[in-house]
Scaffold this active site. Structure first.
Site, PDB file in Angstrom:
ATOM      1  N   GLN A  50      28.390  34.367  39.603  1.00  0.00           N
ATOM      2  CA  GLN A  50      28.046  34.044  40.813  1.00  0.00           C
ATOM      3  C   GLN A  50      27.853  35.120  41.765  1.00  0.00           C
ATOM      4  OE1 GLN A  50      29.954  30.232  42.240  1.00  0.00           O
ATOM      5  NE2 GLN A  50      30.945  29.933  40.351  1.00  0.00           N
TER       6      GLN A  50
ATOM      7  N   THR B  61      28.732  38.565  43.705  1.00  0.00           N
ATOM      8  CA  THR B  61      29.881  39.429  43.981  1.00  0.00           C
ATOM      9  C   THR B  61      29.151  40.738  44.672  1.00  0.00           C
ATOM     10  OG1 THR B  61      31.357  40.888  42.632  1.00  0.00           O
ATOM     11  CG2 THR B  61      28.878  40.751  41.877  1.00  0.00           C
TER      12      THR B  61
ATOM     13  N   HIS C 215      28.948  44.979  45.268  1.00  0.00           N
ATOM     14  CA  HIS C 215      28.894  46.380  44.756  1.00  0.00           C
ATOM     15  C   HIS C 215      28.713  47.341  45.966  1.00  0.00           C
ATOM     16  CE1 HIS C 215      28.953  44.870  40.728  1.00  0.00           C
ATOM     17  NE2 HIS C 215      27.465  44.549  40.769  1.00  0.00           N
TER      18      HIS C 215
ATOM     19  N   GLY D 221      30.466  40.172  34.241  1.00  0.00           N
ATOM     20  CA  GLY D 221      28.994  39.304  34.206  1.00  0.00           C
ATOM     21  C   GLY D 221      28.263  39.900  33.401  1.00  0.00           C
TER      22      GLY D 221
ATOM     23  N   GLY E  25      27.701  44.026  32.643  1.00  0.00           N
ATOM     24  CA  GLY E  25      29.108  44.552  32.322  1.00  0.00           C
ATOM     25  C   GLY E  25      30.051  43.930  32.942  1.00  0.00           C
ATOM     26  N   LEU E  26      30.881  45.141  33.808  1.00  0.00           N
ATOM     27  CA  LEU E  26      32.060  44.676  34.667  1.00  0.00           C
ATOM     28  C   LEU E  26      32.115  45.996  35.771  1.00  0.00           C
ATOM     29  CD1 LEU E  26      34.326  47.220  34.019  1.00  0.00           C
ATOM     30  CD2 LEU E  26      33.867  46.031  31.817  1.00  0.00           C
ATOM     31  N   SER E  27      32.694  45.402  36.570  1.00  0.00           N
ATOM     32  CA  SER E  27      32.959  46.458  37.811  1.00  0.00           C
ATOM     33  C   SER E  27      34.695  46.171  38.370  1.00  0.00           C
ATOM     34  CB  SER E  27      32.250  45.736  39.170  1.00  0.00           C
ATOM     35  OG  SER E  27      32.571  44.517  39.502  1.00  0.00           O
TER      36      SER E  27
ATOM     37  N   CYS F 190      32.460  35.233  43.499  1.00  0.00           N
ATOM     38  CA  CYS F 190      32.349  34.566  42.129  1.00  0.00           C
ATOM     39  C   CYS F 190      32.810  32.825  42.427  1.00  0.00           C
ATOM     40  CB  CYS F 190      33.636  35.005  41.243  1.00  0.00           C
ATOM     41  SG  CYS F 190      33.157  36.811  40.786  1.00  0.00           S
TER      42      CYS F 190
END
Length: 226
Positions: free
Chosen positions: A74, A76, A78, A153, A164-166, A182
């Site tokens: 959903q 997010t 950054h 995600g 990938g990811l955070s 999310c």
């Protein structure tokens, strides 16, 4: 299969530029023209909308630029102080199992955070990695508050992964106020520094590098000739 290329970008990378670079690299990996890639970077402040995002979860649409990501999940955030990890792996040579791949990303994150003595956990029905906060007021139903420290995600195209990811190291956590992260309103977000740990992006990069092979190093399937 050789080890993936490992790339760390200095300074924030514009989101559209990163998307274009991932698209090109995934095509090259699929075509056998480039090796797998793990790309560590930061973005300037922005919101991204995954394929399951809901309009009502964007609370402050004018606060930052909003990008349609194409990944699962959903809304997010950054921004600087957050380590974004784009993982472009050829799952044809590993395991063609999306659930396993997501689980492996979670496990990698858990092991990296454990290097800083962070007890982080998965939660059924809630994608991402969570930390119990006994130092915060309990929820109205009496359960302990849990804050999200890492988001995941992914997208898979012809069995090559991207996105990938955070992991939150030291972002401005107030920037999450513009969204329902999310889609989960009952819990908050945290970071390594918010937990009282003087961790830098470089420290986290070392932990990610040291734990990658623990999860993905044995993930390559033997070839038919082996």
């Amino acid at each position: 299969m050789s080890k993936p290329e490992w790339r760390i970008s200095d300074g924030p990378v514009p989101y559209s530029e990163a998307l274009a670079a991932m698209e090109a690299r995934v095509a090259d990996i699929r075509g056998g023209r480039a090796p797998e890639l793990v790309w560590l970077l930061e973005h300037p402040p922005l919101y991204t909308a995954g394929t399951s995002s809901k309009a009502q979860d964007l609370l402050q649409p004018a606060r930052f630029a909003v990008h349609v990501a194409g990944r699962g999940g959903q809304y997010t955030y950054h921004g600087p102080g957050q380590r974004v990890v784009y993982v472009m792996l050829d799952l044809r040579a590993r395991h063609q199992d999306v659930r396993r791949f997501v689980s492996d990303l979670e496990e990698w994150t858990l092991r990296a955070l454990a290097r800083f003595n962070v007890t982080a956990e998965r939660r059924p029905g809630r994608v991402g990695i969570w930390v119990v906060r006994p130092d915060r007021p309990r929820l109205p139903d009496g359960t302990a508050r849990e804050d999200k420290i890492a988001a995941i995600g992914v997208r898979i195209r012809h069995w090559v992964s991207f996105h990938g990811l955070s992991i939150n190291v030291e972002p401005d956590l107030s920037h999450y106020d513009g969204i329902v992260p999310c889609g989960i309103a009952d819990h908050g977000v945290t970071s390594l520094v918010d937990l009282g740990l003087p961790v830098t992006l470089a420290d986290l990069d070392v932990a990610l590098a040291e734990t990658f092979d623990e999860v993905f190093g044995s993930d390559v399937r033997p070839s038919a000739a082996a």
